[in-house]
Design a protein around this motif. Sequence first.
Motif, PDB file in Angstrom:
ATOM      1  N   GLY A  23      -0.423   2.760   2.213  1.00 47.26           N
ATOM      2  CA  GLY A  23      -0.716   1.330   2.237  1.00 47.26           C
ATOM      3  C   GLY A  23      -2.073   0.969   1.663  1.00 47.26           C
ATOM      4  N   GLU A  24      -2.748   1.937   1.038  1.00 49.00           N
ATOM      5  CA  GLU A  24      -4.039   1.664   0.412  1.00 49.00           C
ATOM      6  C   GLU A  24      -3.953   1.919  -1.084  1.00 49.00           C
ATOM      7  OE1 GLU A  24      -7.594   3.158   2.151  1.00 49.00           O
ATOM      8  OE2 GLU A  24      -6.756   3.128   4.161  1.00 49.00           O
ATOM      9  N   HIS A  45      -1.312 -12.275   1.411  1.00 49.22           N
ATOM     10  CA  HIS A  45      -0.129 -11.454   1.661  1.00 49.22           C
ATOM     11  C   HIS A  45       0.477 -10.959   0.360  1.00 49.22           C
ATOM     12  CE1 HIS A  45      -0.403 -13.590   5.492  1.00 49.22           C
ATOM     13  NE2 HIS A  45       0.263 -12.567   5.996  1.00 49.22           N
ATOM     14  N   ARG A  49       3.405  -8.417   4.018  1.00 49.33           N
ATOM     15  CA  ARG A  49       2.248  -7.631   4.454  1.00 49.33           C
ATOM     16  C   ARG A  49       0.932  -8.374   4.218  1.00 49.33           C
ATOM     17  NH1 ARG A  49       3.094  -2.032   5.828  1.00 49.33           N
ATOM     18  NH2 ARG A  49       0.862  -2.249   6.137  1.00 49.33           N
ATOM     19  N   TYR A  50       0.105  -8.414   5.245  1.00 50.13           N
ATOM     20  CA  TYR A  50      -1.248  -8.961   5.186  1.00 50.13           C
ATOM     21  C   TYR A  50      -2.124  -7.918   4.505  1.00 50.13           C
ATOM     22  CZ  TYR A  50      -5.832 -10.083   7.241  1.00 50.13           C
ATOM     23  OH  TYR A  50      -7.150 -10.366   7.451  1.00 50.13           O
ATOM     24  N   ILE A  51      -2.867  -8.307   3.485  1.00 53.39           N
ATOM     25  CA  ILE A  51      -3.696  -7.335   2.770  1.00 53.39           C
ATOM     26  C   ILE A  51      -5.179  -7.653   2.926  1.00 53.39           C
ATOM     27  CG2 ILE A  51      -1.924  -6.741   1.073  1.00 53.39           C
ATOM     28  CD1 ILE A  51      -3.554  -8.513  -0.937  1.00 53.39           C
ATOM     29  N   GLU A  52      -5.965  -6.615   2.812  1.00 50.24           N
ATOM     30  CA  GLU A  52      -7.417  -6.729   2.810  1.00 50.24           C
ATOM     31  C   GLU A  52      -7.906  -6.196   1.470  1.00 50.24           C
ATOM     32  OE1 GLU A  52      -8.543  -4.336   6.137  1.00 50.24           O
ATOM     33  OE2 GLU A  52      -7.688  -5.728   7.579  1.00 50.24           O
ATOM     34  N   MET A  86      -7.882  -1.834  -1.635  1.00 50.25           N
ATOM     35  CA  MET A  86      -6.913  -2.697  -0.965  1.00 50.25           C
ATOM     36  C   MET A  86      -6.311  -1.933   0.201  1.00 50.25           C
ATOM     37  SD  MET A  86      -4.973  -4.338  -4.252  1.00 50.25           S
ATOM     38  CE  MET A  86      -4.168  -5.627  -3.302  1.00 50.25           C
ATOM     39  N   ARG A  87      -6.119  -2.625   1.311  1.00 55.52           N
ATOM     40  CA  ARG A  87      -5.489  -2.035   2.493  1.00 55.52           C
ATOM     41  C   ARG A  87      -4.360  -2.944   2.952  1.00 55.52           C
ATOM     42  NH1 ARG A  87      -9.665  -1.010   6.948  1.00 55.52           N
ATOM     43  NH2 ARG A  87      -7.875   0.066   7.794  1.00 55.52           N
ATOM     44  N   GLY A  88      -3.347  -2.353   3.568  1.00 57.25           N
ATOM     45  CA  GLY A  88      -2.239  -3.117   4.113  1.00 57.25           C
ATOM     46  C   GLY A  88      -1.087  -3.327   3.154  1.00 57.25           C
ATOM     47  N   LEU A  89      -1.094  -2.604   2.036  1.00 57.07           N
ATOM     48  CA  LEU A  89      -0.008  -2.764   1.067  1.00 57.07           C
ATOM     49  C   LEU A  89       1.317  -2.286   1.651  1.00 57.07           C
ATOM     50  CD1 LEU A  89      -1.809  -1.337  -2.075  1.00 57.07           C
ATOM     51  CD2 LEU A  89      -1.252  -3.727  -1.636  1.00 57.07           C
ATOM     52  N   VAL A  98       0.511  -4.332  -7.285  1.00 52.64           N
ATOM     53  CA  VAL A  98      -0.905  -4.484  -6.973  1.00 52.64           C
ATOM     54  C   VAL A  98      -1.535  -5.389  -8.000  1.00 52.64           C
ATOM     55  CG1 VAL A  98      -3.090  -3.256  -6.761  1.00 52.64           C
ATOM     56  CG2 VAL A  98      -1.000  -2.254  -5.848  1.00 52.64           C
TER      57      VAL A  98
END
Length: 98
Positions: A23-24, A45, A49-52, A86-89, A98
């Motif tokens: 997920g990163e 999103h 999925r919520y992404i950071e 990126m996190r939460g993928l 991406v």
Amino acid sequence: MAKNYTRKGGVALCLSSQGRRNGEALVRFSTVEHRELALRRHKHHIGQRYIEVYKASGRDFLNVAGGSNSEAHAFLQRDGQVIIRMRGLPFDAISKDV
């Protein structure tokens, strides 16, 4: 058609120790301006999925990639190090997502 501002080979989807996507991702951009545009996607999103999205460095990339991975070192040897993390993928995300 959307333009692609990442460098060729500029998306690295990270794997867990079991070899599955975790997920990163780390993404290397052509310019600082393009990275800044990507950073605006923080807390948005992709699908459900919520992404950071964070600024990252070559050192961050090596830490995520395990440090001794030859592919990770090759990724960083290419031109420029304008990178985000990126996190939460979604676990089934591909570079195009991406």
